[in-house]
Each structure stands twice: as C-alpha cells, then as structure tokens.
Scaffold this motif. Structure first.
Motif, PDB file in Angstrom:
ATOM      1  N   SER A  21       0.833  -1.196   0.000  1.00  0.00           N
ATOM      2  CA  SER A  21       0.000   0.000   0.000  1.00  0.00           C
ATOM      3  C   SER A  21       0.865   1.242   0.000  1.00  0.00           C
ATOM      4  CB  SER A  21      -0.892   0.018   1.241  1.00  0.00           C
ATOM      5  OG  SER A  21      -1.686  -1.132   1.327  1.00  0.00           O
ATOM      6  N   CYS A  22       0.292   2.332  -0.483  1.00  0.00           N
ATOM      7  CA  CYS A  22       0.971   3.617  -0.499  1.00  0.00           C
ATOM      8  C   CYS A  22      -0.028   4.683  -0.068  1.00  0.00           C
ATOM      9  CB  CYS A  22       1.511   3.921  -1.885  1.00  0.00           C
ATOM     10  SG  CYS A  22       2.202   5.577  -2.073  1.00  0.00           S
ATOM     11  N   ALA A  23       0.196   5.243   1.100  1.00  0.00           N
ATOM     12  CA  ALA A  23      -0.677   6.300   1.608  1.00  0.00           C
ATOM     13  C   ALA A  23      -0.104   7.649   1.232  1.00  0.00           C
ATOM     14  CB  ALA A  23      -0.813   6.171   3.121  1.00  0.00           C
ATOM     15  N   ALA A  24      -0.907   8.452   0.564  1.00  0.00           N
ATOM     16  CA  ALA A  24      -0.485   9.786   0.140  1.00  0.00           C
ATOM     17  C   ALA A  24      -1.097  10.835   1.064  1.00  0.00           C
ATOM     18  CB  ALA A  24      -0.916  10.039  -1.298  1.00  0.00           C
ATOM     19  N   THR A  50       1.433   1.769 -13.433  1.00  0.00           N
ATOM     20  CA  THR A  50       1.060   3.162 -13.227  1.00  0.00           C
ATOM     21  C   THR A  50      -0.430   3.358 -13.449  1.00  0.00           C
ATOM     22  OG1 THR A  50       1.510   3.760 -15.524  1.00  0.00           O
ATOM     23  CG2 THR A  50       3.318   4.027 -13.952  1.00  0.00           C
ATOM     24  N   MET A  51      -0.937   4.433 -12.885  1.00  0.00           N
ATOM     25  CA  MET A  51      -2.336   4.782 -13.052  1.00  0.00           C
ATOM     26  C   MET A  51      -2.451   6.281 -13.269  1.00  0.00           C
ATOM     27  SD  MET A  51      -5.502   4.461 -10.351  1.00  0.00           S
ATOM     28  CE  MET A  51      -5.717   2.690 -10.532  1.00  0.00           C
ATOM     29  N   ASN A  52      -3.131   6.684 -14.335  1.00  0.00           N
ATOM     30  CA  ASN A  52      -3.480   8.080 -14.542  1.00  0.00           C
ATOM     31  C   ASN A  52      -4.765   8.345 -13.764  1.00  0.00           C
ATOM     32  OD1 ASN A  52      -1.401   8.962 -16.413  1.00  0.00           O
ATOM     33  ND2 ASN A  52      -2.317   7.524 -17.824  1.00  0.00           N
ATOM     34  N   ILE A  53      -4.722   9.321 -12.879  1.00  0.00           N
ATOM     35  CA  ILE A  53      -5.777   9.471 -11.887  1.00  0.00           C
ATOM     36  C   ILE A  53      -7.136   9.785 -12.507  1.00  0.00           C
ATOM     37  CG2 ILE A  53      -6.545  10.774  -9.879  1.00  0.00           C
ATOM     38  CD1 ILE A  53      -4.218   8.832  -9.392  1.00  0.00           C
ATOM     39  N   LEU A  54      -7.227  10.809 -13.319  1.00  0.00           N
ATOM     40  CA  LEU A  54      -8.547  11.224 -13.791  1.00  0.00           C
ATOM     41  C   LEU A  54      -9.223  10.214 -14.702  1.00  0.00           C
ATOM     42  CD1 LEU A  54      -8.316  15.098 -14.232  1.00  0.00           C
ATOM     43  CD2 LEU A  54      -9.515  13.759 -12.506  1.00  0.00           C
ATOM     44  N   ARG A  72      -6.705   2.073  -6.593  1.00  0.00           N
ATOM     45  CA  ARG A  72      -6.638   3.285  -5.763  1.00  0.00           C
ATOM     46  C   ARG A  72      -7.947   3.452  -5.009  1.00  0.00           C
ATOM     47  NH1 ARG A  72      -8.133   8.633  -7.548  1.00  0.00           N
ATOM     48  NH2 ARG A  72      -7.341  10.244  -6.137  1.00  0.00           N
ATOM     49  N   ASP A  73      -7.827   3.802  -3.743  1.00  0.00           N
ATOM     50  CA  ASP A  73      -8.979   4.168  -2.925  1.00  0.00           C
ATOM     51  C   ASP A  73      -8.928   5.680  -2.764  1.00  0.00           C
ATOM     52  OD1 ASP A  73     -10.747   4.796  -0.822  1.00  0.00           O
ATOM     53  OD2 ASP A  73     -10.542   2.800   0.007  1.00  0.00           O
ATOM     54  N   MET A  79      -3.026   4.038  -2.561  1.00  0.00           N
ATOM     55  CA  MET A  79      -2.858   3.220  -3.751  1.00  0.00           C
ATOM     56  C   MET A  79      -2.357   1.847  -3.333  1.00  0.00           C
ATOM     57  SD  MET A  79      -0.587   3.991  -7.131  1.00  0.00           S
ATOM     58  CE  MET A  79       0.954   3.941  -6.203  1.00  0.00           C
ATOM     59  N   TYR A  80      -2.789   0.844  -4.058  1.00  0.00           N
ATOM     60  CA  TYR A  80      -2.436  -0.520  -3.716  1.00  0.00           C
ATOM     61  C   TYR A  80      -1.803  -1.226  -4.914  1.00  0.00           C
ATOM     62  CZ  TYR A  80      -5.860   0.474  -0.062  1.00  0.00           C
ATOM     63  OH  TYR A  80      -6.549   1.054   0.968  1.00  0.00           O
ATOM     64  N   LEU A  81      -1.015  -2.220  -4.608  1.00  0.00           N
ATOM     65  CA  LEU A  81      -0.507  -3.113  -5.649  1.00  0.00           C
ATOM     66  C   LEU A  81      -0.728  -4.534  -5.136  1.00  0.00           C
ATOM     67  CD1 LEU A  81       0.961  -3.272  -8.416  1.00  0.00           C
ATOM     68  CD2 LEU A  81       3.076  -3.602  -7.106  1.00  0.00           C
ATOM     69  N   GLN A  82      -1.656  -5.224  -5.763  1.00  0.00           N
ATOM     70  CA  GLN A  82      -1.915  -6.622  -5.431  1.00  0.00           C
ATOM     71  C   GLN A  82      -1.036  -7.482  -6.329  1.00  0.00           C
ATOM     72  OE1 GLN A  82      -3.852  -8.102  -3.046  1.00  0.00           O
ATOM     73  NE2 GLN A  82      -2.986 -10.046  -3.775  1.00  0.00           N
ATOM     74  N   MET A  83      -0.234  -8.316  -5.699  1.00  0.00           N
ATOM     75  CA  MET A  83       0.721  -9.131  -6.439  1.00  0.00           C
ATOM     76  C   MET A  83       0.390 -10.605  -6.227  1.00  0.00           C
ATOM     77  SD  MET A  83       4.192  -6.985  -5.521  1.00  0.00           S
ATOM     78  CE  MET A  83       3.914  -7.065  -3.744  1.00  0.00           C
ATOM     79  N   ASN A  84       0.070 -11.276  -7.321  1.00  0.00           N
ATOM     80  CA  ASN A  84      -0.257 -12.696  -7.278  1.00  0.00           C
ATOM     81  C   ASN A  84       0.766 -13.499  -8.075  1.00  0.00           C
ATOM     82  OD1 ASN A  84      -2.648 -12.063  -5.839  1.00  0.00           O
ATOM     83  ND2 ASN A  84      -3.786 -11.788  -7.754  1.00  0.00           N
ATOM     84  N   SER A  85       0.784 -14.791  -7.842  1.00  0.00           N
ATOM     85  CA  SER A  85       1.699 -15.688  -8.563  1.00  0.00           C
ATOM     86  C   SER A  85       3.124 -15.140  -8.542  1.00  0.00           C
ATOM     87  CB  SER A  85       1.216 -15.874 -10.006  1.00  0.00           C
ATOM     88  OG  SER A  85      -0.086 -16.417 -10.043  1.00  0.00           O
ATOM     89  N   LEU A  86       3.573 -14.765  -7.376  1.00  0.00           N
ATOM     90  CA  LEU A  86       4.882 -14.133  -7.246  1.00  0.00           C
ATOM     91  C   LEU A  86       6.008 -15.084  -7.606  1.00  0.00           C
ATOM     92  CD1 LEU A  86       4.137 -12.039  -4.088  1.00  0.00           C
ATOM     93  CD2 LEU A  86       5.081 -11.117  -6.210  1.00  0.00           C
ATOM     94  N   LYS A  87       7.047 -14.515  -8.183  1.00  0.00           N
ATOM     95  CA  LYS A  87       8.222 -15.264  -8.618  1.00  0.00           C
ATOM     96  C   LYS A  87       9.455 -14.725  -7.894  1.00  0.00           C
ATOM     97  CE  LYS A  87       6.237 -15.537 -13.294  1.00  0.00           C
ATOM     98  NZ  LYS A  87       6.475 -15.213 -14.725  1.00  0.00           N
TER      99      LYS A  87
END
Length: 116
Positions: A21-24, A50-54, A72-73, A79-87
């Motif tokens: 998570s990333c709290a701004a 990356t995510m363009n906000i608007l 993003r909430d 902002m969150y990054l969900q990581m699955n099937s990690l290597k």
C-alpha cells in the motif's frame, strides 16, 4: 508537497500473493498519476504499474501483466498493488511514485522478497 508512505512488504514463497500500500498525504489534489516501481538487487529501478488518476487508466510492465493489479482508494488517498503468482525475480524494493505538473515524489520503499 506530497508525502508517500509505503507499507505491506514482506517475505512470501513463490506462487504466493502479497499486497503493498501507499498512503499519500499533503497536496494530493495535485496528483496526476501514481505508480509503483521496483529495484531488484544489482538492477536499475524499473516501472511496475502506473495509473493516470482522472481517466483511471492503467499501465503494466510486461513482466507483471496478468499477475499484478494496481488500484486506488480515492477516499483514503491510498494506492495498492496486489501481487499474485509471485516469482523469485519479483524480489525487490518497491517504491511508490506520484507525479504532479511540477514535481515527482517517491516513497521510502518497502522490501518484497520471494523465496523459491
């Protein structure tokens, strides 16, 4: 000014999942885009997602497409990054990034380690 604080890194086995998570805070209204970057041992920092906000559009590195999801909430300015099937090759320090018209901001990073 924008401040970014990451959390949620840790150690996980290959094939597992982890969310960071990333709290701004600060002038969050000025943020145009946010993203996640990572820097593995002996490697250069690279874009993850990356995510363009608007428009809410997203972009992913080929190496994580289909495995990672950026979200993003807005109410929580997080902002969150969900990581699955990690290597094991996903092992890196993950950095949160925010861009305004005039500046680019970085968080302090959070370590993600994937064991084989």
């Amino acid at each position: 000014q924008v401040q970014l604080v990451e959390s949620g890194g840790g150690l996980v086995q290959a094939g597992g999942s982890l969310s960071v998570s990333c709290a701004a805070s600060g002038s969050t209204f000025s943020i145009n885009a946010m993203g996640w970057y990572r820097q593995g041992p002996g490697k250069q920092r690279e874009l993850v997602a990356t995510m363009n906000i608007l428009p809410g559009t997203t972009n992913y590195a080929d190496s994580v497409k289909g495995r990672f999801t950026i979200a993003r909430d807005k109410a929580k300015n997080t902002m969150y990054l969900q990581m699955n099937s990690l290597k094991p090759e996903d092992t890196a320090v993950y950095y949160c990034n925010a861009e305004t018209i005039f500046n680019t901001y970085w968080g302090q990073g959070t370590q993600v380690t994937v064991s084989s």
